[in-house]
Scaffold this active site. Structure first.
Site, PDB file in Angstrom:
ATOM      1  CG  ASP A  73     -20.360 -10.942  47.451  1.00  0.00           C
ATOM      2  OD1 ASP A  73     -19.762 -12.022  47.269  1.00  0.00           O
ATOM      3  OD2 ASP A  73     -19.935 -10.042  48.202  1.00  0.00           O
ATOM      4  CG  ASN A 126     -15.515 -13.739  51.775  1.00  0.00           C
ATOM      5  OD1 ASN A 126     -15.914 -13.528  52.919  1.00  0.00           O
ATOM      6  ND2 ASN A 126     -14.317 -13.377  51.360  1.00  0.00           N
ATOM      7  N   GLY A 154     -20.607 -10.808  52.743  1.00  0.00           N
ATOM      8  CA  GLY A 154     -21.034 -10.167  53.989  1.00  0.00           C
ATOM      9  C   GLY A 154     -22.389  -9.510  53.837  1.00  0.00           C
ATOM     10  CB  SER A 206     -18.943  -4.691  60.431  1.00  0.00           C
ATOM     11  OG  SER A 206     -19.785  -4.722  59.292  1.00  0.00           O
ATOM     12  CG  ASP A 240     -15.843  -1.214  50.638  1.00  0.00           C
ATOM     13  OD1 ASP A 240     -15.094  -1.634  51.541  1.00  0.00           O
ATOM     14  OD2 ASP A 240     -16.993  -1.640  50.445  1.00  0.00           O
ATOM     15  CE  LYS A 261     -15.020  -3.263  55.445  1.00  0.00           C
ATOM     16  NZ  LYS A 261     -16.025  -2.502  54.750  1.00  0.00           N
ATOM     17  CD  GLU A 262     -14.676  -8.379  50.691  1.00  0.00           C
ATOM     18  OE1 GLU A 262     -14.274  -7.587  51.581  1.00  0.00           O
ATOM     19  OE2 GLU A 262     -15.705  -8.150  50.007  1.00  0.00           O
ATOM     20  CG  HIS A 310     -14.104  -7.612  45.368  1.00  0.00           C
ATOM     21  ND1 HIS A 310     -15.124  -6.735  45.190  1.00  0.00           N
ATOM     22  CD2 HIS A 310     -13.968  -7.724  46.721  1.00  0.00           C
ATOM     23  CE1 HIS A 310     -15.605  -6.357  46.363  1.00  0.00           C
ATOM     24  NE2 HIS A 310     -14.915  -6.942  47.304  1.00  0.00           N
ATOM     25  NE  ARG A 311     -14.721  -2.915  47.597  1.00  0.00           N
ATOM     26  CZ  ARG A 311     -15.584  -2.705  46.597  1.00  0.00           C
ATOM     27  NH1 ARG A 311     -15.154  -2.291  45.415  1.00  0.00           N
ATOM     28  NH2 ARG A 311     -16.872  -2.912  46.760  1.00  0.00           N
ATOM     29  CE  LYS A 370     -16.726 -10.980  48.594  1.00  0.00           C
ATOM     30  NZ  LYS A 370     -17.677 -10.052  49.173  1.00  0.00           N
ATOM     31  N   GLY A 398      16.943  -8.604   7.952  1.00  0.00           N
ATOM     32  CA  GLY A 398      16.943  -7.142   8.039  1.00  0.00           C
ATOM     33  C   GLY A 398      16.187  -6.614   9.250  1.00  0.00           C
ATOM     34  N   GLY A 441      17.038  -6.179  12.427  1.00  0.00           N
ATOM     35  CA  GLY A 441      17.754  -5.194  13.246  1.00  0.00           C
ATOM     36  C   GLY A 441      17.786  -3.831  12.568  1.00  0.00           C
ATOM     37  CB  THR A 442      18.667  -2.916   9.090  1.00  0.00           C
ATOM     38  OG1 THR A 442      19.835  -3.731   9.176  1.00  0.00           O
ATOM     39  CG2 THR A 442      18.960  -1.652   8.325  1.00  0.00           C
TER      40      THR A 442
HETATM   41  N1  LIG Z   1      15.223  -4.727   2.245  1.00  0.00           N
HETATM   42  C1  LIG Z   1      16.069  -4.803   3.275  1.00  0.00           C
HETATM   43  N2  LIG Z   1      15.577  -4.731   4.515  1.00  0.00           N
HETATM   44  C2  LIG Z   1      16.388  -4.796   5.577  1.00  0.00           C
HETATM   45  N3  LIG Z   1      17.718  -4.959   5.498  1.00  0.00           N
HETATM   46  C3  LIG Z   1      18.272  -5.041   4.284  1.00  0.00           C
HETATM   47  C4  LIG Z   1      17.467  -4.959   3.134  1.00  0.00           C
HETATM   48  N4  LIG Z   1      18.269  -5.073   2.094  1.00  0.00           N
HETATM   49  C5  LIG Z   1      19.518  -5.212   2.576  1.00  0.00           C
HETATM   50  N5  LIG Z   1      19.532  -5.177   3.923  1.00  0.00           N
HETATM   51  C6  LIG Z   1      20.738  -5.333   4.749  1.00  0.00           C
HETATM   52  O1  LIG Z   1      20.787  -6.630   5.330  1.00  0.00           O
HETATM   53  C7  LIG Z   1      21.721  -6.678   6.374  1.00  0.00           C
HETATM   54  C8  LIG Z   1      21.243  -7.589   7.485  1.00  0.00           C
HETATM   55  O2  LIG Z   1      20.298  -6.936   8.234  1.00  0.00           O
HETATM   56  P1  LIG Z   1      20.163  -7.115   9.822  1.00  0.00           P
HETATM   57  O3  LIG Z   1      19.327  -5.977  10.243  1.00  0.00           O
HETATM   58  O4  LIG Z   1      21.448  -7.319  10.473  1.00  0.00           O
HETATM   59  O5  LIG Z   1      19.303  -8.457   9.879  1.00  0.00           O
HETATM   60  P2  LIG Z   1      18.797  -9.315  11.094  1.00  0.00           P
HETATM   61  O6  LIG Z   1      18.672  -8.411  12.256  1.00  0.00           O
HETATM   62  O7  LIG Z   1      17.470  -9.817  10.622  1.00  0.00           O
HETATM   63  O8  LIG Z   1      19.755 -10.395  11.262  1.00  0.00           O
HETATM   64  C9  LIG Z   1      21.934  -5.221   6.808  1.00  0.00           C
HETATM   65  O9  LIG Z   1      23.236  -4.834   6.406  1.00  0.00           O
HETATM   66  C10 LIG Z   1      20.879  -4.477   5.988  1.00  0.00           C
HETATM   67  O10 LIG Z   1      21.306  -3.177   5.634  1.00  0.00           O
END
Ligand SMILES: Nc1ncnc2c1ncn2[C@@H]1O[C@H](COP(=O)(O)OP(=O)(O)O)[C@@H](O)[C@H]1O
Ligand SMILES: Nc1ccn([C@@H]2O[C@H](COP(=O)(O)OP(=O)(O)O)[C@@H](O)[C@H]2O)c(=O)n1
Length: 644
Positions: free
Chosen positions: A49, A93, A95, A170, A317, A344-345, A389-390, A415, A443, A445-446
């Site tokens: 502006d 735009n 004003g 306005s 505003d 307004k806008e 913008h607002r 703006k 590992g 997941g673990t």
């Molecule tokens: N250093 C480590 N770190 C993580 N998990 C390990 C390790 N050593 C052995 N494991 C084992 O490996 C297995 C597989 O792990 P998981 O978590 O299922 O893997 P992912 O999710 O990567 O497929 C589990 O039983 C875990 O306890």
């Protein structure tokens, strides 16, 4: 369409230096241009502006220079009407550029064409034109009657007496007349017809005119007399205050997200009406502190804002910010006397209602009011911003509700506040994510589960989502290359995770998704782009306070690219196959080392070779090879990274 994804936030605190006020910037530029002498303007706002105003002034023969890469400008005033007598001006735009320039040019004895973006051509200007015609101005509408674009021609100006102008659509019409009339040199009175809205903006106009040597006599908010024989004179240097409307987002962030958040550039001494937004926040229970040049906001002791019912005519505003703050209030809220939002806008009442509903609010929309009731839990949504913008800045606050939000067309903030989202990020703290990616049986997941437990975070096992899609696909008789069919399953997957068990449509499938068939299928469906994108939002929705540990293949690269901690967890294929073997035997399931190794290598190859979100270690992830480590050590490594 461009968009910006804001993650859910834990809270807000910090300091923000505000950009210059738009209202003061554009008024000061025009007054400096019309004045005698040179004016140094400090801290001018850098925004679209203001750019439009600067371009227009240059086109009209006003010389100005910018001190290199700074917000400091020097304007050489022309001491009266503009020297260039024929010009075609495009004002976007803006004003705050369009209305005052219309008035000043109408009294300048030249031939000018003024136009803007399509929305500018929908914003009324008839009341201003009617006012200017009363002193003899020759202004024609070249599009629709009552709206820009305009064609101004030289005319016999007959100043003096009384000019009547409506004040209830306005306040910029009155501002425009007040700033232009001193050009005539004849005493003229402006009478406001109807209740004047947004009075504090007239306050800004009168204050700045006085700094440039013209003192207007004001009787209430109905009559304003511009003395005869006066001329604008440069006051030398003008410091532009920080933008009080822009301050509202940060103050609200402090009030909602804990705080304290301090804005610098406006405070007790401000001439801007929108500083009174701070009072409104205080009525909602926020703790406000104010200095001459700063304001600070903190959340109420209860942590939640109080419901409100407020007349917001004086801060139209900044009031938009309260509409979004209502999502954090402890009851139904009402914003009253905000009819000006409609011109307004965009039609801000309609836009606000539509977008607030997207995040789950119950909204009542009236001609000049909004009723907003917060949902129990905010819903993630893609917010449209209507080139306003607002709208964009307001809705960034949704992310303080432990809720991600997508802002469409985020550049509309240019703006008035091009760096808004950067500043917002500086004073807010995203819900942290620990992303752990790596090949099968490394590992993840673990380790993820243990890290989440240690930190008290939520956990996402993203692989199980692909496994579930594969299982549902197998059961539905779909082939693994039926991308559309599998994506449809992924989009509506009736999955639930509870107490370490996985459910599909109510059935416990914890073991079923680990079968060889589902495992192999998972990496096949995972290669289909439509399946991946159908699961994208679902995965992001796991991110909640106080934090998330997410494990898979693309947590750090695609799903949570902003994760604060990224780990690439791996081990040799042999070590991983052995781990998987032990895991299965322990569960009492049949297993064969050789076929496990082959299966795992095949799956890794598929995961690494696919075009979308392939398994790979990116440079920003820390490599954690656990071949020679136990679980304890692996968990310790990740926790060290998180805490460092
Ligand atoms: N250093 C480590 N770190 C993580 N998990 C390990 C390790 N050593 C052995 N494991 C084992 O490996 C297995 C597989 O792990 P998981 O978590 O299922 O893997 P992912 O999710 O990567 O497929 C589990 O039983 C875990 O306890
Ligand atoms: N973020 C993720 C997670 C898993 N997947 C896919 O889903 C399959 C199963 O994932 P998982 O994490 O349960 O596999 P394992 O590591 O437990 O063997 C993987 O082989 C990948 O093909 C993916 O593509 N992206």
């Amino acid at each position: 369409m461009e968009f910006l994804d804001l993650p859910p936030l834990l809270g807000a605190s910090g300091r923000v230096r505000l950009p210059g006020s738009k209202s003061i910037s554009n008024r000061t530029l025009l007054l400096a241009a019309l004045a005698e002498g040179e004016t140094d303007i400090r801290d001018l706002l850098a925004s679209d502006d203001v750019e439009r105003m600067l371009e227009a002034l240059r086109a009209l023969g006003v010389e100005w220079t910018r001190e290199e890469d700074s917000a400091n400008y020097r304007v050489r005033g022309v001491g009266g009407a503009f020297p260039v007598k024929i010009a075609d001006l495009f004002l976007g735009n803006a004003g705050t550029a369009f209305r005052p320039l219309t008035a000043a040019l109408a009294l300048s004895g030249g031939e000018y064409r003024l136009s803007g973006v399509p929305r500018m051509h929908e914003r009324p200007i008839g009341d201003l034109v009617d006012g200017l015609r009363q002193v003899g101005a020759d202004i024609r509408y070249t599009g629709n009657e009552g709206f820009p674009p305009l064609h101004i021609r030289p005319a016999q100006i007959r100043p003096g007496g009384v000019v009547r102008v409506r004040g209830d659509v306005s306040s910029q019409f009155l501002t425009a007349l007040l700033m232009a009339l001193p050009l005539t040199g004849v005493e003229t009175t402006v009478e406001v017809v109807g209740e004047l809205i947004s009075k504090p903006y007239i306050g800004i106009t009168l204050d700045l005119m006085a700094r440039f040597g013209v003192t207007v006599r004001r009787e209430g908010w109905e009559r304003f007399t511009i003395p005869g024989g006066v001329r604008y004179r440069s006051p030398g240097t003008v410091f532009v205050e920080g933008d009080a409307s822009s301050a509202s987002y940060f103050l609200a962030a402090g009030a909602i997200g804990g705080g304290p958040v301090r804005v610098e550039g406006v405070g007790r001494d401000s001439i801007q009406g929108d500083v009174r937004f701070a009072e409104a926040l205080a009525q909602l229970g926020a703790h406000i502190e104010m200095g001459d040049n700063w304001i600070e906001a903190r959340a109420p002791a209860s942590g939640r804002l109080k419901a409100f019912d407020l007349d917001l005519n004086h801060i139209p505003d900044a009031a938009m910010t309260l509409a979004v703050a209502a999502l954090f209030a402890d009851g139904p809220c009402r914003l009253r006397n905000i009819a000006s939002w409609r011109v307004k806008e965009t039609d801000r009442i309609a836009a606000m209602a539509t977008e607030l509903r997207k995040v789950g609010a119950i909204v009542e929309e009236g001609p000049d009011y909004l009723g907003v009731t917060a949902p129990a839990r905010l819903l993630p949504a893609a917010i449209d911003t209507y080139d306003d913008h607002r709208m964009a800045m307001c809705f960034s606050l949704v992310s303080l509700g432990d809720c991600r939000v997508r802002i469409n067309d985020p550049k509309c903030v240019n703006k008035t506040f091009p760096t808004y989202f950067e500043r917002f990020a500086e004073v807010t703290k995203p819900v942290p994510v620990v992303a752990i990616d790596g090949p099968s049986a490394s590992g993840k997941g673990t380790v993820a589960a243990r890290v989440a437990e240690a930190l008290g975070y939520h956990c996402l096992d993203s692989g199980s989502l692909y496994r579930l899609v594969a299982l549902a696909g197998i059961r539905g008789g779909l082939s693994f290359d039926d991308e559309a069919g599998l994506a449809a399953i992924a989009a509506t997957l009736p999955a639930r995770f509870a107490d370490g068990r996985v459910f599909l449509a109510g059935e416990d499938v914890t073991d079923a998704i680990r079968s060889e068939e589902a495992s192999g299928g998972a990496s096949k469906v995972a290669a289909l782009p439509a399946v991946r994108s159908a699961l994208l939002d679902r995965q992001r929705d796991y991110r909640h306070a106080p934090g998330l540990v997410a494990e898979g293949r693309d947590m750090g690269s695609v799903i949570f690219p902003d994760a604060g901690t990224k780990i690439f967890l791996t081990a040799t294929a042999e070590a991983r196959a052995e781990r998987r073997y032990k895991q299965l035997i322990e569960k009492g399931m049949a297993a064969n080392m050789k076929s496990l190794l082959k299966d795992l290598q095949d799956r890794d190859a598929r995961d690494a070779a696919r075009t979308v979100a392939p398994l790979q270690k990116l440079p920003d992830a820390a490599l954690l090879d656990t071949t020679e480590m136990d679980v304890e050590q692996a968990v310790g490594f990740v926790l060290d990274r998180v805490r460092s």
